[in-house]
Design a protein around this motif. Structure first.
Motif, PDB file in Angstrom:
ATOM      1  N   THR A  69       0.884  -1.048   0.017  1.00  0.00           N
ATOM      2  CA  THR A  69       0.007  -0.113  -0.230  1.00  0.00           C
ATOM      3  C   THR A  69       0.853   1.290   0.072  1.00  0.00           C
ATOM      4  OG1 THR A  69      -1.780   0.943   1.293  1.00  0.00           O
ATOM      5  CG2 THR A  69      -0.012  -0.141   2.479  1.00  0.00           C
ATOM      6  N   THR A  73      -3.138   6.102   1.503  1.00  0.00           N
ATOM      7  CA  THR A  73      -4.345   5.369   1.281  1.00  0.00           C
ATOM      8  C   THR A  73      -4.734   4.930   2.880  1.00  0.00           C
ATOM      9  OG1 THR A  73      -2.836   3.493   0.807  1.00  0.00           O
ATOM     10  CG2 THR A  73      -3.981   4.734  -1.084  1.00  0.00           C
ATOM     11  N   ARG A  76      -8.378   3.146   2.703  1.00  0.00           N
ATOM     12  CA  ARG A  76      -8.518   1.730   2.299  1.00  0.00           C
ATOM     13  C   ARG A  76      -7.844   0.667   3.368  1.00  0.00           C
ATOM     14  NH1 ARG A  76      -7.864   0.135  -2.855  1.00  0.00           N
ATOM     15  NH2 ARG A  76      -9.534   1.974  -3.105  1.00  0.00           N
ATOM     16  N   ASP A 166      -3.554  -3.315  -1.973  1.00  0.00           N
ATOM     17  CA  ASP A 166      -4.800  -2.745  -1.456  1.00  0.00           C
ATOM     18  C   ASP A 166      -6.002  -2.616  -2.087  1.00  0.00           C
ATOM     19  OD1 ASP A 166      -4.327  -0.654  -2.672  1.00  0.00           O
ATOM     20  OD2 ASP A 166      -3.641   0.627  -0.975  1.00  0.00           O
ATOM     21  N   ASP A 167      -6.196  -2.990  -3.346  1.00  0.00           N
ATOM     22  CA  ASP A 167      -7.498  -2.817  -4.339  1.00  0.00           C
ATOM     23  C   ASP A 167      -7.813  -4.610  -4.704  1.00  0.00           C
ATOM     24  OD1 ASP A 167      -5.404  -3.402  -5.903  1.00  0.00           O
ATOM     25  OD2 ASP A 167      -6.309  -2.154  -7.790  1.00  0.00           O
ATOM     26  N   LYS A 291     -10.629  -0.279  -6.959  1.00  0.00           N
ATOM     27  CA  LYS A 291      -9.908   1.082  -6.620  1.00  0.00           C
ATOM     28  C   LYS A 291     -11.358   1.975  -6.033  1.00  0.00           C
ATOM     29  CE  LYS A 291      -5.864   0.829  -9.137  1.00  0.00           C
ATOM     30  NZ  LYS A 291      -5.047   0.381  -7.652  1.00  0.00           N
TER      31      LYS A 291
END
Length: 319
Positions: A69, A73, A76, A166-167, A291
């Motif tokens: 990451t 973010t 997230r 992280d998506d 995302k």
């Protein structure tokens, strides 16, 4: 006088004895198996967070999931902490242990990001700071894998190590189930590219590789990556492509498993399906390209993660 004193206090003595017997009965009958109740709150390694796993007995399945990451973010990471919390993962086997960490490069120049990251570390202790630069190339992924033996030790703290983004949404129970019968040495697992014999890809591929949405290596391959100097000459292409090339040159990861179609990219309304992008399916292990929060909402609803907890027409108080 003495007889009167004993008679008066005897009910309290009976109550004390009964309470002790009840506690012993509860301890030995309801909570056996080496104090497993207390051990559920301990990670499989010596520090940091985990989804589940006892320390009184060696876990049957030990895995580190590293989520690459960026400093900015925050939202997230908070979302993923909720998604992967113990309360949402169906922990069917208490002798499984998953450690989930976020990996971030240390070239942080924004003071706001630095302050917020320090607060996250203090609150959650789930962030690994790597000596690398934030790029799409192999530097960050190499830094992640090669740093792990120094961070966690070389005495096989994990059976498997995963790199993901992280998506990406991982269905942890399905992921563990798909790995449980796999070899725990010389193993390379993910979504193989090219798929469909390469007919849908026209770019240069030096060697087959597992796409960066999420791939898994056994611990011995991680140690080999930490000790080898080979990747220093192969860092100027996308990280997942370079990893596949590197393993091929080093003749590592020969136990290779591609989990198609259970690992795939989210298909938008304006996108045609292909071998690594399609609609959501029940047997999913990992979905990539999330995302936007709207896509996360679609995915979490599809897999009934929140169970429709909130009804718009009703008041709620959840203690």
């Amino acid at each position: 006088m003495t007889h009167s004193f004993i008679s008066k206090d005897r009910p309290y003595l009976y109550l004390l004895v009964f309470s002790c017997l009840f506690l012993l009965l509860t301890f030995f009958v309801i909570y056996p198996n080496d104090l497993r109740l207390q051990s559920l709150f301990s990670p499989c390694s010596n520090s940091g967070p985990s989804v589940a796993g006892p320390v009184s007995v060696k876990p049957d399945f030990r895995m580190l999931i590293g989520i690459l990451t960026t400093p900015k973010t925050f939202e997230r990471r908070h979302l993923l902490r909720h998604v992967y919390s113990k309360s949402l993962w169906p922990d069917k086997n208490v002798t499984d242990c998953l450690d989930i960490r976020f990996a971030i490069c240390n070239n942080i120049t924004n003071e706001e990001h630095l302050t917020m990251l320090e607060l996250e570390i203090m609150a959650y202790n789930d962030i690994i700071i790597l000596n690398c630069t934030e790029t799409i190339f192999f530097d960050k992924t190499h830094s992640y894998f090669s740093s792990l033996p120094d961070i966690f030790g070389r005495d096989w703290p994990y059976d498997y190590v995963m790199k993901t983004d992280d998506d990406t949404y991982l269905r942890l129970d399905a992921l563990v189930a798909s790995l449980r019968d796999k070899p725990r040495t010389d193993m390379y697992y993910g979504l193989d590219i090219p798929c469909n014999n390469g007919t849908e890809f026209n770019f240069w591929i030096p060697a087959p590789f597992m796409t960066g949405l999420g791939y898994v290596l056994s611990w011995d391959v991680v140690e080999w990556m930490a000790d080898s100097e080979m990747p220093l000459d192969f860092t100027m292409h996308p990280e997942d492509m370079m990893l596949g090339w590197w393993l091929q040159i080093g003749e590592k990861g020969k136990n290779r498993y591609s989990n198609i179609p259970a690992m795939y990219d989210f298909r938008g309304d304006d996108q045609e399906p292909n071998c690594n992008r399609h609609d959501l399916i029940p047997d999913t292990v990992a979905v990539h390209r999330l995302k936007e929060n709207s896509r996360w909402s679609t995915v979490l609803k599809y897999f009934n993660v929140t169970h429709g907890l909130i009804k718009p027409s009703k008041l709620h108080y959840i203690p």
